[in-house]
Motif scaffolding. Structure first.
Motif, PDB file in Angstrom:
ATOM      1  N   ALA A 160       0.935  -1.167   0.050  1.00  0.00           N
ATOM      2  CA  ALA A 160       0.054   0.081  -0.149  1.00  0.00           C
ATOM      3  C   ALA A 160       0.845   1.212   0.185  1.00  0.00           C
ATOM      4  N   GLY A 161       1.890   1.131   0.686  1.00  0.00           N
ATOM      5  CA  GLY A 161       2.895   2.311   0.756  1.00  0.00           C
ATOM      6  C   GLY A 161       3.466   2.385  -0.761  1.00  0.00           C
ATOM      7  N   LEU A 162       4.065   1.547  -1.253  1.00  0.00           N
ATOM      8  CA  LEU A 162       4.889   1.557  -2.659  1.00  0.00           C
ATOM      9  C   LEU A 162       3.673   2.192  -3.579  1.00  0.00           C
ATOM     10  N   ALA A 163       2.268   1.651  -3.328  1.00  0.00           N
ATOM     11  CA  ALA A 163       1.392   1.871  -4.507  1.00  0.00           C
ATOM     12  C   ALA A 163       1.113   3.462  -4.260  1.00  0.00           C
ATOM     13  N   LEU A 164       1.036   4.112  -3.117  1.00  0.00           N
ATOM     14  CA  LEU A 164       0.804   5.172  -2.998  1.00  0.00           C
ATOM     15  C   LEU A 164       1.674   6.163  -3.447  1.00  0.00           C
ATOM     16  N   ALA A 165       3.293   5.723  -3.324  1.00  0.00           N
ATOM     17  CA  ALA A 165       4.390   6.472  -3.801  1.00  0.00           C
ATOM     18  C   ALA A 165       4.210   6.395  -5.334  1.00  0.00           C
ATOM     19  N   LEU A 166       3.699   5.347  -5.817  1.00  0.00           N
ATOM     20  CA  LEU A 166       3.934   5.392  -7.320  1.00  0.00           C
ATOM     21  C   LEU A 166       2.823   6.223  -7.939  1.00  0.00           C
ATOM     22  N   LYS A 167       1.988   6.757  -7.170  1.00  0.00           N
ATOM     23  CA  LYS A 167       0.765   7.678  -7.781  1.00  0.00           C
ATOM     24  C   LYS A 167       1.372   9.036  -8.166  1.00  0.00           C
ATOM     25  N   ALA A 168       2.221   9.316  -7.426  1.00  0.00           N
ATOM     26  CA  ALA A 168       3.001  10.604  -7.910  1.00  0.00           C
ATOM     27  C   ALA A 168       3.635  10.647  -9.300  1.00  0.00           C
ATOM     28  N   THR A 169       4.165   9.336  -9.563  1.00  0.00           N
ATOM     29  CA  THR A 169       4.954   9.169 -10.974  1.00  0.00           C
ATOM     30  C   THR A 169       3.668   9.275 -11.972  1.00  0.00           C
ATOM     31  N   ALA A 170       2.557   8.565 -11.680  1.00  0.00           N
ATOM     32  CA  ALA A 170       1.572   8.490 -12.469  1.00  0.00           C
ATOM     33  C   ALA A 170       0.728   9.988 -12.794  1.00  0.00           C
ATOM     34  N   VAL A 171       0.768  10.640 -11.602  1.00  0.00           N
ATOM     35  CA  VAL A 171       0.060  11.996 -11.820  1.00  0.00           C
ATOM     36  C   VAL A 171       1.407  12.913 -12.615  1.00  0.00           C
ATOM     37  N   GLY A 172       2.481  12.712 -12.395  1.00  0.00           N
ATOM     38  CA  GLY A 172       3.310  13.453 -13.186  1.00  0.00           C
ATOM     39  C   GLY A 172       3.257  13.145 -14.741  1.00  0.00           C
ATOM     40  N   LEU A 173       2.982  11.610 -15.054  1.00  0.00           N
ATOM     41  CA  LEU A 173       2.947  11.388 -16.402  1.00  0.00           C
ATOM     42  C   LEU A 173       1.761  11.874 -17.046  1.00  0.00           C
ATOM     43  N   ILE A 174       0.712  11.720 -16.415  1.00  0.00           N
ATOM     44  CA  ILE A 174      -0.624  12.431 -16.574  1.00  0.00           C
ATOM     45  C   ILE A 174      -0.569  13.935 -16.951  1.00  0.00           C
ATOM     46  N   VAL A 175       0.238  14.626 -16.213  1.00  0.00           N
ATOM     47  CA  VAL A 175       0.357  15.916 -16.714  1.00  0.00           C
ATOM     48  C   VAL A 175       1.385  16.062 -17.924  1.00  0.00           C
ATOM     49  N   ALA A 176       2.237  15.448 -18.092  1.00  0.00           N
ATOM     50  CA  ALA A 176       3.473  15.697 -19.037  1.00  0.00           C
ATOM     51  C   ALA A 176       2.898  15.400 -20.306  1.00  0.00           C
ATOM     52  N   ILE A 177       2.280  13.976 -20.459  1.00  0.00           N
ATOM     53  CA  ILE A 177       1.879  13.746 -21.779  1.00  0.00           C
ATOM     54  C   ILE A 177       0.796  14.724 -22.728  1.00  0.00           C
TER      55      ILE A 177
END
Length: 144
Positions: free
Chosen positions: A98-115
């Motif tokens: 759960a901690g790692l999944a929450l950490a990865l959401k930041a990368t997902a949001v970064g990609l959602i902004v970048a693309i």
């Protein structure tokens, strides 16, 4: 280390959301400017190009840096997960995942902004090139 969780959720992801709003606002503004612009009113190509490319660098900067900001959030989230694991000793794997999944959401949001930012930048840059070519055609000048 509890502040780190808030820094990830509100700091990093909040910053990415603000960046996405800035990108959309600039893209919409530029689109309306391009629709209204009359290339025949410009005496020289450089002044036209200056007016057309205003603020495009901001979209490009956001598109290129959003993944890194998301990655920063992920690194901080993983650090928080490891800190919690070390502090509590034995943890169940569900908490770790759960901690790692929450950490990865930041990368997902970064990609959602970048693309979309990169796509909008390319769309607007293409429109700039078309308008400049139209000016060149109307002015009877060839592209150098």
């Amino acid at each position: 280390m509890e502040w780190l969780s808030a820094a990830i959720d509100y700091g990093v992801i909040g910053l990415l959301l603000v960046m996405s709003m800035i990108t959309v606002a600039i893209a919409v503004e530029r689109h309306f400017i391009y629709r209204r612009i009359k290339v025949a009113e410009y005496a020289d190509k450089k002044s036209l190009e200056l007016d057309l490319t205003k603020k495009l660098h901001i979209i490009a900067t956001i598109g290129s840096n959003a993944p890194y900001i998301g990655l920063l959030g992920t690194v901080l989230g993983i650090m928080l997960t490891f800190y919690t694991m070390g502090k509590e000793g034995f943890m169940d794997t569900g908490k770790i995942m759960a901690g790692l999944a929450l950490a990865l959401k930041a990368t997902a949001v970064g990609l959602i902004v970048a693309i979309p930012s990169v796509a909008l930048y390319n769309f607007l840059l293409r429109k700039v090139k078309v308008l400049i070519m139209q000016w060149e055609i109307q002015s009877g000048r060839e592209r150098i």
